[in-house]
Design a protein around this motif. Structure first.
Motif, PDB file in Angstrom:
ATOM      1  N   ARG A 241       0.770  -1.197  -0.113  1.00  0.00           N
ATOM      2  CA  ARG A 241      -0.034   0.035   0.019  1.00  0.00           C
ATOM      3  C   ARG A 241       0.874   1.122   0.008  1.00  0.00           C
ATOM      4  O   ARG A 241       1.906   1.023   0.332  1.00  0.00           O
ATOM      5  CB  ARG A 241      -0.870  -0.091   1.098  1.00  0.00           C
ATOM      6  CG  ARG A 241      -0.111  -0.100   2.576  1.00  0.00           C
ATOM      7  CD  ARG A 241      -0.935   0.311   3.796  1.00  0.00           C
ATOM      8  NE  ARG A 241      -0.713   1.878   3.826  1.00  0.00           N
ATOM      9  CZ  ARG A 241      -1.803   2.393   4.341  1.00  0.00           C
ATOM     10  NH1 ARG A 241      -2.873   2.118   4.871  1.00  0.00           N
ATOM     11  NH2 ARG A 241      -1.624   3.825   4.271  1.00  0.00           N
ATOM     12  N   PRO A 242       0.343   2.420  -0.271  1.00  0.00           N
ATOM     13  CA  PRO A 242       1.191   3.775  -0.448  1.00  0.00           C
ATOM     14  C   PRO A 242       1.289   3.841   0.994  1.00  0.00           C
ATOM     15  O   PRO A 242       0.432   3.775   2.208  1.00  0.00           O
ATOM     16  CB  PRO A 242       0.251   4.964  -0.826  1.00  0.00           C
ATOM     17  CG  PRO A 242      -0.987   4.174  -1.282  1.00  0.00           C
ATOM     18  CD  PRO A 242      -0.798   2.545  -0.940  1.00  0.00           C
ATOM     19  N   ASN A 243       2.693   4.679   1.528  1.00  0.00           N
ATOM     20  CA  ASN A 243       3.101   4.945   2.981  1.00  0.00           C
ATOM     21  C   ASN A 243       3.491   6.210   2.843  1.00  0.00           C
ATOM     22  O   ASN A 243       4.043   6.920   3.929  1.00  0.00           O
ATOM     23  CB  ASN A 243       3.998   3.945   3.470  1.00  0.00           C
ATOM     24  CG  ASN A 243       5.441   4.119   2.522  1.00  0.00           C
ATOM     25  OD1 ASN A 243       5.589   4.972   1.664  1.00  0.00           O
ATOM     26  ND2 ASN A 243       6.401   3.036   2.960  1.00  0.00           N
TER      27      ASN A 243
ATOM     28  N   THR B  60       0.076  13.086  -4.017  1.00  0.00           N
ATOM     29  CA  THR B  60       0.848  12.117  -4.780  1.00  0.00           C
ATOM     30  C   THR B  60       1.081  10.620  -3.866  1.00  0.00           C
ATOM     31  O   THR B  60       1.810  11.175  -2.906  1.00  0.00           O
ATOM     32  CB  THR B  60       1.925  12.547  -5.596  1.00  0.00           C
ATOM     33  OG1 THR B  60       1.649  13.533  -6.127  1.00  0.00           O
ATOM     34  CG2 THR B  60       2.787  11.376  -6.379  1.00  0.00           C
ATOM     35  N   TYR B  61       0.447   9.625  -3.980  1.00  0.00           N
ATOM     36  CA  TYR B  61       0.605   8.481  -2.937  1.00  0.00           C
ATOM     37  C   TYR B  61       1.373   7.665  -3.626  1.00  0.00           C
ATOM     38  O   TYR B  61       1.547   7.220  -4.883  1.00  0.00           O
ATOM     39  CB  TYR B  61      -0.870   7.741  -2.930  1.00  0.00           C
ATOM     40  CG  TYR B  61      -1.891   8.482  -2.060  1.00  0.00           C
ATOM     41  CD1 TYR B  61      -2.504   9.478  -2.592  1.00  0.00           C
ATOM     42  CD2 TYR B  61      -2.111   8.117  -0.910  1.00  0.00           C
ATOM     43  CE1 TYR B  61      -3.544  10.210  -1.925  1.00  0.00           C
ATOM     44  CE2 TYR B  61      -2.998   8.731   0.009  1.00  0.00           C
ATOM     45  CZ  TYR B  61      -3.880   9.897  -0.458  1.00  0.00           C
ATOM     46  OH  TYR B  61      -4.582  10.333   0.322  1.00  0.00           O
ATOM     47  N   ARG B  62       2.712   7.087  -2.884  1.00  0.00           N
ATOM     48  CA  ARG B  62       3.454   6.169  -3.250  1.00  0.00           C
ATOM     49  C   ARG B  62       3.969   5.416  -2.216  1.00  0.00           C
ATOM     50  O   ARG B  62       3.710   5.719  -0.940  1.00  0.00           O
ATOM     51  CB  ARG B  62       4.777   6.907  -3.829  1.00  0.00           C
ATOM     52  CG  ARG B  62       4.501   7.581  -5.156  1.00  0.00           C
ATOM     53  CD  ARG B  62       5.725   8.434  -5.686  1.00  0.00           C
ATOM     54  NE  ARG B  62       5.866   9.753  -5.047  1.00  0.00           N
ATOM     55  CZ  ARG B  62       6.316  10.876  -5.524  1.00  0.00           C
ATOM     56  NH1 ARG B  62       6.869  10.788  -6.588  1.00  0.00           N
ATOM     57  NH2 ARG B  62       6.395  11.770  -4.731  1.00  0.00           N
ATOM     58  N   ASP B  63       4.464   4.264  -2.604  1.00  0.00           N
ATOM     59  CA  ASP B  63       5.323   3.296  -1.417  1.00  0.00           C
ATOM     60  C   ASP B  63       6.685   3.561  -1.569  1.00  0.00           C
ATOM     61  O   ASP B  63       7.463   3.119  -2.499  1.00  0.00           O
ATOM     62  CB  ASP B  63       4.801   1.988  -1.915  1.00  0.00           C
ATOM     63  CG  ASP B  63       5.283   1.054  -0.718  1.00  0.00           C
ATOM     64  OD1 ASP B  63       5.893   1.589   0.245  1.00  0.00           O
ATOM     65  OD2 ASP B  63       5.115  -0.340  -0.681  1.00  0.00           O
ATOM     66  N   VAL B  64       7.287   4.134  -0.476  1.00  0.00           N
ATOM     67  CA  VAL B  64       8.580   4.617  -0.157  1.00  0.00           C
ATOM     68  C   VAL B  64       9.416   3.112  -0.041  1.00  0.00           C
ATOM     69  O   VAL B  64       8.772   2.363   1.239  1.00  0.00           O
ATOM     70  CB  VAL B  64       8.935   5.463   0.869  1.00  0.00           C
ATOM     71  CG1 VAL B  64      10.563   5.587   1.056  1.00  0.00           C
ATOM     72  CG2 VAL B  64       8.434   6.749   0.532  1.00  0.00           C
TER      73      VAL B  64
END
Ligand code: AKG
Ligand code: FE2
Length: 258
Positions: free
Chosen positions: A117-119, A237-241
């Motif tokens: 999931r995005p974090n 902006t949703y991303r998974d680091v």
């Protein structure tokens, strides 16, 4: 008997049965566009939360300001593993994770990302005449980028690098992002192309021939004359680091904004 008149309210949220239904047809693998991803009421609530965030949350650049949640990255690492605030979690993340990839693949778009999931959420605010230079997002993130647009429409431009690595200033494609829409870019589009937003007061030459996601727009008739004057557009902006500090919220609190 009185004739009955039925009025239909405008659709609030319209999610596709699967992402393949909203794939932007002319682009390399792969980008998806959902015009009605959040409702007007949800848009208003999120914009209020963005606006009311403590002053220290904002980073002011020359023309644009931004917020990072739950924190900035330090050497490509997320230094604070606190959960996202509720207003960035709901309704976006469960809705995003509820959409299967295709009719035959029930996985969602983050099924293969390290945290599933995005974090991390980056909030960018673009008043008219501001943009972002063409760039690639680099190695800090899993190559899935989910952008919710709020407040106004604008065009995201996709550019190729030339043979010598220099930027080709003429975009190869343009994607029109309407308010309340979700754009997902992945894979080759993440790794092989640059994306940017021109610092202009209006987006022009808008048509089915020039805009890659024209067939997926909520209201193409709005842009019939090919011209759209910008208002302030805010993006989430949703991303998974990929890397999250093991010290989690302890180290996070050193770097954390209020
Ligand atoms: O605001 C956008 O849609 C793009 C933002 C972006 O490309 C970035 O922050 O890396
Ligand atoms: Fe970017």
């Amino acid at each position: 008997m009185e004739p009955t008149t039925t009025t239909f309210p405008p659709p609030l949220v319209r999610l596709p049965g699967s992402l393949e239904e909203c794939r932007i047809p002319t682009l390399p693998s792969a980008a998806y566009y959902i015009a009605d991803f959040i409702s007007e009421e949800e848009e208003k609530l999120i914009l209020e939360k963005v606006e009311r965030a403590p002053k220290a949350r904002w980073r002011q650049l020359t023309h644009r300001r931004l917020q990072t949640w739950p924190s900035d990255l330090v050497r490509n690492t997320l230094v604070d593993s606190s959960p996202l605030p509720e207003w960035l979690e709901q309704p976006v993340i469960p809705r995003l994770l509820s959409i299967p990839l295709s009719k035959t693949d029930a996985d969602n778009i983050f099924a293969c990302s390290p945290h599933g999931r995005p974090n991390h959420v980056l909030i960018n605010e673009y008043p008219p005449n501001t943009g972002i230079m063409p760039h690639k997002d680099g190695g800090a993130y899993h190559p899935v980028v989910c952008t919710v647009s709020l407040g106004s429409s604008l065009c995201l431009n996709l550019h190729k690098s030339k043979e010598d690595g220099a930027l080709d200033p003429e975009p190869v494609w343009r994607i029109l992002q309407e308010p309340r829409s979700l754009l997902i870019t992945t894979a080759e589009l993440y790794t092989d192309y640059l994306h940017g937003i021109e610092p202009v007061a209006a987006d022009v030459d808008l048509s089915g021939e020039t805009i890659a996601n024209w067939s997926l727009l909520r209201s193409p008739s709005t842009y019939r004359d090919g011209h759209h004057t910008r208002q302030t557009r805010t993006s989430l902006t949703y991303r998974d680091v990929l890397k999250v500090s093991k010290l989690g919220s302890k180290l996070g609190s050193v770097f954390k904004r209020p």
